[in-house]
Enzyme design. Sequence first.
Site, PDB file in Angstrom:
ATOM      1  N   TYR A 282     -10.944   6.036   5.459  1.00 26.11           N
ATOM      2  CA  TYR A 282     -10.674   4.606   5.250  1.00 26.11           C
ATOM      3  C   TYR A 282     -11.093   3.868   6.520  1.00 26.11           C
ATOM      4  CZ  TYR A 282      -8.123   0.832   2.904  1.00 26.11           C
ATOM      5  OH  TYR A 282      -7.792  -0.316   2.225  1.00 26.11           O
TER       6      TYR A 282
ATOM      7  N   ASN B  86      -0.538  -5.883  -2.677  1.00 21.07           N
ATOM      8  CA  ASN B  86      -1.099  -5.979  -4.025  1.00 21.07           C
ATOM      9  C   ASN B  86      -1.047  -7.389  -4.629  1.00 21.07           C
ATOM     10  OD1 ASN B  86      -1.866  -3.221  -4.091  1.00 21.07           O
ATOM     11  ND2 ASN B  86       0.274  -2.687  -4.416  1.00 21.07           N
TER      12      ASN B  86
ATOM     13  N   SER C 102      -2.382  -0.706 -12.648  1.00 24.66           N
ATOM     14  CA  SER C 102      -2.190  -0.500 -11.216  1.00 24.66           C
ATOM     15  C   SER C 102      -1.289  -1.609 -10.675  1.00 24.66           C
ATOM     16  CB  SER C 102      -3.538  -0.553 -10.493  1.00 24.66           C
ATOM     17  OG  SER C 102      -4.035  -1.880 -10.500  1.00 24.66           O
TER      18      SER C 102
ATOM     19  N   VAL D  23      -1.943  -3.733  -8.411  1.00 23.57           N
ATOM     20  CA  VAL D  23      -2.711  -4.988  -8.383  1.00 23.57           C
ATOM     21  C   VAL D  23      -2.862  -5.514  -9.811  1.00 23.57           C
ATOM     22  CG1 VAL D  23      -4.972  -6.015  -7.902  1.00 23.57           C
ATOM     23  CG2 VAL D  23      -3.959  -4.435  -6.266  1.00 23.57           C
TER      24      VAL D  23
ATOM     25  N   ARG E 289      -6.311   3.700 -19.065  1.00 25.78           N
ATOM     26  CA  ARG E 289      -6.590   5.038 -19.568  1.00 25.78           C
ATOM     27  C   ARG E 289      -5.648   5.370 -20.713  1.00 25.78           C
ATOM     28  NH1 ARG E 289      -6.194   9.555 -15.397  1.00 25.78           N
ATOM     29  NH2 ARG E 289      -4.215   8.500 -15.079  1.00 25.78           N
TER      30      ARG E 289
ATOM     31  N   ARG F 214      -3.159   7.728 -22.873  1.00 21.00           N
ATOM     32  CA  ARG F 214      -2.130   8.686 -22.437  1.00 21.00           C
ATOM     33  C   ARG F 214      -1.156   8.853 -23.595  1.00 21.00           C
ATOM     34  NH1 ARG F 214      -0.843   5.573 -17.397  1.00 21.00           N
ATOM     35  NH2 ARG F 214      -2.939   4.837 -17.833  1.00 21.00           N
TER      36      ARG F 214
ATOM     37  N   MET G   6     -11.513   4.254  -8.194  1.00 17.34           N
ATOM     38  CA  MET G   6     -10.731   5.428  -8.575  1.00 17.34           C
ATOM     39  C   MET G   6     -11.576   6.518  -9.220  1.00 17.34           C
ATOM     40  SD  MET G   6      -6.947   4.138  -9.651  1.00 17.34           S
ATOM     41  CE  MET G   6      -7.338   3.073 -11.035  1.00 17.34           C
TER      42      MET G   6
ATOM     43  N   PHE H 281     -13.549  -7.022  -2.722  1.00 20.86           N
ATOM     44  CA  PHE H 281     -12.469  -7.681  -2.004  1.00 20.86           C
ATOM     45  C   PHE H 281     -11.618  -6.652  -1.294  1.00 20.86           C
ATOM     46  CE2 PHE H 281      -8.273  -9.406  -1.319  1.00 20.86           C
ATOM     47  CZ  PHE H 281      -8.602 -10.573  -0.655  1.00 20.86           C
TER      48      PHE H 281
ATOM     49  N   LYS I 138       5.270   6.145 -10.635  1.00 18.91           N
ATOM     50  CA  LYS I 138       5.744   4.893 -10.064  1.00 18.91           C
ATOM     51  C   LYS I 138       5.304   4.826  -8.608  1.00 18.91           C
ATOM     52  CE  LYS I 138       9.718   5.050 -13.113  1.00 18.91           C
ATOM     53  NZ  LYS I 138      11.171   5.280 -13.219  1.00 18.91           N
TER      54      LYS I 138
END
Lengths: 400, 400
Positions: A81, A167, A206, A208, A228, A230, A306, A328, A391
């Site tokens: 990062y 976020n 997410s 955000v 996604r 699930r 991701m 961003f 979470k």
Amino acid sequence: MLRSQPQKLLRRCFSSSAASLAGHTGSVESRAVVFSEHGDPTRVLRAHRYRLPKLDKGQVRLRFELGSINPADINVIQGVYPSKPAVRDDIGPEPVSIMGNEGVATVEGFEEDGTVEQKLEVGDRVVMGAPQLGTWQSHANMPFTSLIPLPASSPLSLRQAATLAINPPTAWRMLSDFVPLNPEDPNALTKQGGKKQWVIQNGANSAVGVAVIQLAKAWGVGTINLVRSRPSIDELKSHLESLGADHVLTYDEFLSRENNTRSKIKEWIGKDGEMRLALNCVGGKETAEMCKLLSLDGKLVTYGGMAKTALALPPSLFIFRKLTSTGFWLSNWVQTHPEERQTMMQSLAALVSSGKLKEPETEVVELKGTDEEVTQQLSEVMKKMEEGRGKKTLLHWKDE
Amino acid sequence: MLRSQPQKLLRRCFSSSAASLAGHTGSVESRAVVFSEHGDPTRVLRAHRYRLPKLDKGQVRLRFELGSINPADINVIQGVYPSKPAVRDDIGPEPVSIMGNEGVATVEGFEEDGTVEQKLEVGDRVVMGAPQLGTWQSHANMPFTSLIPLPASSPLSLRQAATLAINPPTAWRMLSDFVPLNPEDPNALTKQGGKKQWVIQNGANSAVGVAVIQLAKAWGVGTINLVRSRPSIDELKSHLESLGADHVLTYDEFLSRENNTRSKIKEWIGKDGEMRLALNCVGGKETAEMCKLLSLDGKLVTYGGMAKTALALPPSLFIFRKLTSTGFWLSNWVQTHPEERQTMMQSLAALVSSGKLKEPETEVVELKGTDEEVTQQLSEVMKKMEEGRGKKTLLHWKDE
């Protein structure tokens, strides 16, 4: 160990003289999550203790209530990062970095410098105003200029405060700075008489993503949200819809030709609407499909990757459809907009207090026991982070 | 057949009355390259004859000197280009479209409307000011508002004029509108005291590419130019360098780790320089590599997709390096900048006249014989276009 004291009682008690606090500080020990080398997050993190030095002028003594874990923290530990915590050679036998970018802390005292005593009171809550300050620790001395005080007038819960600084501002800026959707903007496209505005986003569940859904709702902007699939997909769809999502689709539903989803989406937007903004934290082929739904002159804003693959975007979207693809990163933005950030944070805190902006689902992990025991705990937390997307995890150092 | 007459003699001879021209027009036959269905360019093009109608007010009678073939014309014929020539049902037994986006013509007359006679004289040369007007024909009536007169004061050769309207303006805009490199721009980064500016481009030997090299040279901007390897690569490198290219690399040289080209390029740019702009007409992996060399806040501008693959761009370039990827299409730009275009064309014509901007290498194909014979010729020209990238082809209708 210095403990938090009732706010009213402590209010300004250190503001005229820091001497009484300075007396205490020599004895305050902080417990911190550190690493000395980048690497596998399940292996390189460990618990570390150090004594806090005396406060310098303008510094604030903080007791951390919660330290948040974000997906980007994994990359920080791995060393991939661009923003890194400081390497500290003053807190132990070998240089270490203290982890943690986001969190909430209580002010235990400060050393006057002509400013801090005007802006802060003991007992105030603060969030971080600069990146990588080290929030995964129990106590710290930090310069006041790196902190954002939360308004005492609209108190937030600790969980709300611990998830406020990264976020929701990312969502706010992405809905404001590329296509003007914030109704407070003089050029806002959402003003009376304009076309109804829409946004499409992937990774919509997410932290955000859920902030995008709620801000868009508050600003009168429609959202099309991709997630996604699930086993509990119906539950997730209901949850996002309860937050204000207009439409939620799995990637399979979105890409399926049988469903004719593209036509459906065009119907949802209708002739009185337009969609100029797509938000991307995934990558992969559905990113290009999102862009194909944008009107001429559309903007794709990427804030995550991701899928760990390059964005694949057909040249024709850029040449003929006038697509602009950009990115961003809040850390870049805050460097050039310190005052705008303070104002935005106050607005976001007000939205949270009013119930219009709910925090993401969180889970608090209590760090406790010997350093060895905490190190073991950290390894398990990181394992869980890498496995799935449960979470949002918040760390709390249990008092000894 | 009406022929071109000496300019001095004809000057304004039709401007006070169009009657004399109208007398002629009934008998003028145009020969045109048309298609009635989109498809394989080697099969669907054919030669067609039609009689020009009387001029309407504000219309200009043109005799085409050269009609240019650009790579995008292939896509127009295939029906995969967003801009299409008009379907004409007034020039034959079935509806057809007349091909040709770029070219140069001589004014043979016009019908006054209060404006055209102020701006144009018989014998003037014009290029196209609107897309897909049909330049692959011998004669045409076109509205004056769609034409750009060339300055009689700095006469261009026909080949120079026939290659002026699309590629050099594309180069000019791409060097001006995304990063301000044009020294006439008040915000130009090339002004005294600023860092030396650099541009990197692929497809550098394309017609746009050679215009980029020469404009950049004229504006004091350094260029790094990428081309495909070929047997005559040394010759090509010398040619581009003679036009002003600072550095020319094959894609293999560029991507090779052994050569350590990335370090070399950083040395070329040096601490007193910066590179904020990358121009792309290819796609593929070297596009991302170009972007990695840009400074923070760099711009990638795509104007073609010769590799016929999606652009593959890592999310991190957008998020952390603040890359913006966008596109340029002259047809979009001219719609919103009609006056700016006229000024730019005059500046470009002056650069060509002064020798600072050389036209690309061209080859004139003389169309002659019966319609069947010309149709056969066209098929061969298109075959050659698809096979390789030789010189730019210009069509000329040989007088019968």
